[in-house]
Design an enzyme around this catalytic site. Structure first.
Site, PDB file in Angstrom:
ATOM      1  N   SER A   1     -12.670   7.207  -9.556  1.00 49.94           N
ATOM      2  CA  SER A   1     -11.994   8.473  -9.226  1.00 49.94           C
ATOM      3  C   SER A   1     -11.424   9.138 -10.491  1.00 49.94           C
ATOM      4  CB  SER A   1     -10.917   8.277  -8.163  1.00 49.94           C
ATOM      5  OG  SER A   1     -10.156   7.109  -8.326  1.00 49.94           O
TER       6      SER A   1
ATOM      7  N   ALA B   1     -12.143  -2.054 -15.608  1.00 49.86           N
ATOM      8  CA  ALA B   1     -10.691  -2.086 -15.865  1.00 49.86           C
ATOM      9  C   ALA B   1     -10.010  -3.188 -15.062  1.00 49.86           C
ATOM     10  CB  ALA B   1     -10.068  -0.734 -15.542  1.00 49.86           C
ATOM     11  N   GLY B   2     -10.572  -3.511 -13.899  1.00 48.48           N
ATOM     12  CA  GLY B   2      -9.982  -4.574 -13.075  1.00 48.48           C
ATOM     13  C   GLY B   2      -9.660  -4.148 -11.650  1.00 48.48           C
ATOM     14  N   LYS B   3     -10.263  -3.048 -11.193  1.00 49.36           N
ATOM     15  CA  LYS B   3      -9.973  -2.538  -9.846  1.00 49.36           C
ATOM     16  C   LYS B   3     -10.383  -3.552  -8.769  1.00 49.36           C
ATOM     17  CE  LYS B   3     -12.642   1.074 -10.393  1.00 49.36           C
ATOM     18  NZ  LYS B   3     -13.177   0.749 -11.751  1.00 49.36           N
TER      19      LYS B   3
HETATM   20  N1  LIG Z   1     -22.454   6.774 -14.825  1.00 43.35           N
HETATM   21  C1  LIG Z   1     -21.594   5.900 -14.276  1.00 43.35           C
HETATM   22  N2  LIG Z   1     -20.265   6.019 -14.482  1.00 43.35           N
HETATM   23  C2  LIG Z   1     -19.431   5.131 -13.936  1.00 43.35           C
HETATM   24  N3  LIG Z   1     -19.802   4.094 -13.132  1.00 43.35           N
HETATM   25  C3  LIG Z   1     -21.120   3.940 -12.893  1.00 43.35           C
HETATM   26  C4  LIG Z   1     -22.073   4.836 -13.455  1.00 43.35           C
HETATM   27  N4  LIG Z   1     -23.318   4.437 -13.040  1.00 43.35           N
HETATM   28  C5  LIG Z   1     -23.138   3.368 -12.264  1.00 43.35           C
HETATM   29  N5  LIG Z   1     -21.827   3.055 -12.153  1.00 43.35           N
HETATM   30  C6  LIG Z   1     -21.305   1.986 -11.277  1.00 43.35           C
HETATM   31  O1  LIG Z   1     -20.700   2.653 -10.185  1.00 43.35           O
HETATM   32  C7  LIG Z   1     -19.388   2.197  -9.983  1.00 43.35           C
HETATM   33  C8  LIG Z   1     -18.389   3.356  -9.870  1.00 43.35           C
HETATM   34  O2  LIG Z   1     -18.460   3.959  -8.633  1.00 43.35           O
HETATM   35  P1  LIG Z   1     -17.232   4.757  -8.065  1.00 43.35           P
HETATM   36  O3  LIG Z   1     -17.611   5.162  -6.683  1.00 43.35           O
HETATM   37  O4  LIG Z   1     -15.999   3.967  -8.223  1.00 43.35           O
HETATM   38  O5  LIG Z   1     -17.164   6.032  -9.036  1.00 43.35           O
HETATM   39  S1  LIG Z   1     -16.439   7.443  -8.806  1.00 43.35           S
HETATM   40  O6  LIG Z   1     -15.096   7.178  -8.229  1.00 43.35           O
HETATM   41  O7  LIG Z   1     -17.256   8.245  -7.879  1.00 43.35           O
HETATM   42  O8  LIG Z   1     -16.371   8.079 -10.136  1.00 43.35           O
HETATM   43  C9  LIG Z   1     -19.014   1.379 -11.188  1.00 43.35           C
HETATM   44  O9  LIG Z   1     -18.340   0.250 -10.652  1.00 43.35           O
HETATM   45  P2  LIG Z   1     -17.067  -0.415 -11.358  1.00 43.35           P
HETATM   46  O10 LIG Z   1     -17.621  -1.039 -12.599  1.00 43.35           O
HETATM   47  O11 LIG Z   1     -16.615  -1.423 -10.347  1.00 43.35           O
HETATM   48  O12 LIG Z   1     -16.054   0.649 -11.620  1.00 43.35           O
HETATM   49  C10 LIG Z   1     -20.313   1.056 -11.893  1.00 43.35           C
HETATM   50  O13 LIG Z   1     -20.726  -0.250 -11.579  1.00 43.35           O
HETATM   51  N1  LIG Z   2      -5.126  -8.367 -15.626  1.00 42.52           N
HETATM   52  C1  LIG Z   2      -6.258  -8.867 -16.143  1.00 42.52           C
HETATM   53  N2  LIG Z   2      -6.205  -9.656 -17.238  1.00 42.52           N
HETATM   54  C2  LIG Z   2      -7.341 -10.123 -17.772  1.00 42.52           C
HETATM   55  N3  LIG Z   2      -8.569  -9.868 -17.324  1.00 42.52           N
HETATM   56  C3  LIG Z   2      -8.667  -9.097 -16.254  1.00 42.52           C
HETATM   57  C4  LIG Z   2      -7.524  -8.564 -15.611  1.00 42.52           C
HETATM   58  N4  LIG Z   2      -7.956  -7.827 -14.569  1.00 42.52           N
HETATM   59  C5  LIG Z   2      -9.304  -7.921 -14.583  1.00 42.52           C
HETATM   60  N5  LIG Z   2      -9.716  -8.684 -15.591  1.00 42.52           N
HETATM   61  C6  LIG Z   2     -11.103  -9.028 -15.907  1.00 42.52           C
HETATM   62  O1  LIG Z   2     -11.781  -7.830 -16.223  1.00 42.52           O
HETATM   63  C7  LIG Z   2     -12.968  -7.709 -15.480  1.00 42.52           C
HETATM   64  C8  LIG Z   2     -12.774  -6.556 -14.551  1.00 42.52           C
HETATM   65  O2  LIG Z   2     -13.812  -6.489 -13.629  1.00 42.52           O
HETATM   66  P1  LIG Z   2     -13.653  -5.718 -12.244  1.00 42.52           P
HETATM   67  O3  LIG Z   2     -12.462  -6.201 -11.485  1.00 42.52           O
HETATM   68  O4  LIG Z   2     -14.986  -5.830 -11.589  1.00 42.52           O
HETATM   69  O5  LIG Z   2     -13.356  -4.225 -12.721  1.00 42.52           O
HETATM   70  P2  LIG Z   2     -13.689  -2.842 -11.995  1.00 42.52           P
HETATM   71  O6  LIG Z   2     -13.682  -3.108 -10.502  1.00 42.52           O
HETATM   72  O7  LIG Z   2     -12.565  -1.932 -12.420  1.00 42.52           O
HETATM   73  O8  LIG Z   2     -15.018  -2.408 -12.508  1.00 42.52           O
HETATM   74  C9  LIG Z   2     -13.180  -9.045 -14.780  1.00 42.52           C
HETATM   75  O9  LIG Z   2     -13.996  -9.853 -15.596  1.00 42.52           O
HETATM   76  C10 LIG Z   2     -11.778  -9.635 -14.694  1.00 42.52           C
HETATM   77  O10 LIG Z   2     -11.770 -11.039 -14.765  1.00 42.52           O
END
Ligand SMILES: Nc1ncnc2c1ncn2[C@@H]1O[C@H](COP(=O)(O)OS(=O)(=O)O)[C@@H](OP(=O)(O)O)[C@H]1O
Ligand SMILES: Nc1ncnc2c1ncn2[C@@H]1O[C@H](COP(=O)(O)OP(=O)(O)O)[C@@H](O)[C@H]1O
Length: 185
Positions: free
Chosen positions: A87, A18-20
């Site tokens: 979360s 999502a972009g966290k």
């Molecule tokens: N099953 C499943 N569901 C969601 N995400 C998964 C899963 N398996 C691995 N990953 C990777 O773990 C990252 C999410 O960890 P979090 O600690 O943020 O998750 S949580 O808050 O406990 O739900 C998440 O990172 P982000 O992509 O940055 O969100 C994923 O890379």
């Molecule tokens: N406001 C935004 N507009 C366009 N693209 C975005 C925006 N925020 C994030 N992105 C893109 O979406 C992706 C999100 O990755 P990431 O920040 O690692 O997400 P998360 O941490 O939620 O998993 C990246 O490729 C980033 O460049």
């Protein structure tokens, strides 16, 4: 108000991709010149603080609880803590919000929203492809729930607005709450 006046927890919630992390890095750059800042990113936290936890509801709740606890410890000493974790459960986020309130700390929830189709199209880590192929059980938004916040302080729509726009709204939310001033000496 805590003694040093300006510790807070900025909690970024949203689905994978999502972009966290992107927003937390941008926030860190903007806040660092003003005050002490720490980022607690789910990915990194799971390597250290919560290593061994998986993605069942119970494990995610434990993950969020531990992050909330450490965030509170840091914030109590004047740090601006940025948490970036999926979360997915409303009750867990309410719990950490309450932890912060009990310590007299500001808690600002930021919902980073993007439609599932946009996340599938982005698929930065290739996880959606795997999840849709049935290779990743309990994957948020595909085979596991994400409970969207009902009343977040800020909503960022990462698929329809530039990063900068969301960033400025979060900073404005901090400013309104008097949280941008440098920490008192
Ligand atoms: N099953 C499943 N569901 C969601 N995400 C998964 C899963 N398996 C691995 N990953 C990777 O773990 C990252 C999410 O960890 P979090 O600690 O943020 O998750 S949580 O808050 O406990 O739900 C998440 O990172 P982000 O992509 O940055 O969100 C994923 O890379
Ligand atoms: N406001 C935004 N507009 C366009 N693209 C975005 C925006 N925020 C994030 N992105 C893109 O979406 C992706 C999100 O990755 P990431 O920040 O690692 O997400 P998360 O941490 O939620 O998993 C990246 O490729 C980033 O460049």
């Amino acid at each position: 108000m805590n003694r040093q006046g300006s510790g807070f927890i900025l909690w970024l919630t949203g689905m994978s991709g999502a972009g966290k992390s992107t927003l937390s890095r941008a926030l860190r750059s903007r806040l660092e010149p003003l005050r002490p800042v720490e980022v607690m990113d789910g990915d990194e936290v799971r390597t250290w603080l919560t290593r061994g936890l998986g993605f069942s509801r119970e494990d995610r709740e434990e993950n969020v609880r531990r992050i909330g606890h450490v965030a509170r410890l840091l914030a109590r000493h004047g740090v601006g803590v940025i948490v970036a974790a999926i979360s997915p459960y409303q009750s867990s986020r309410a719990e950490v919000r309450q932890l912060a309130a009990d310590a007299g700390l500001a808690f600002v929830e930021v919902y980073i929203e993007a439609p599932l189709e946009a996340l599938i199209a982005r698929d930065v880590k290739g996880l959606y492809k795997k999840a849709l192929a049935g290779e990743l059980p309990h994957f948020t938004g595909v085979s596991d729930p994400y409970e969207a916040p009902e009343a977040p302080e800020v909503t960022v729509r990462s698929s329809s607005e530039p990063l900068e726009a969301g960033l400025e709204r979060v900073l404005a939310a901090l400013q309104t709450r008097g949280l941008l001033a440098p920490r008192a000496a």
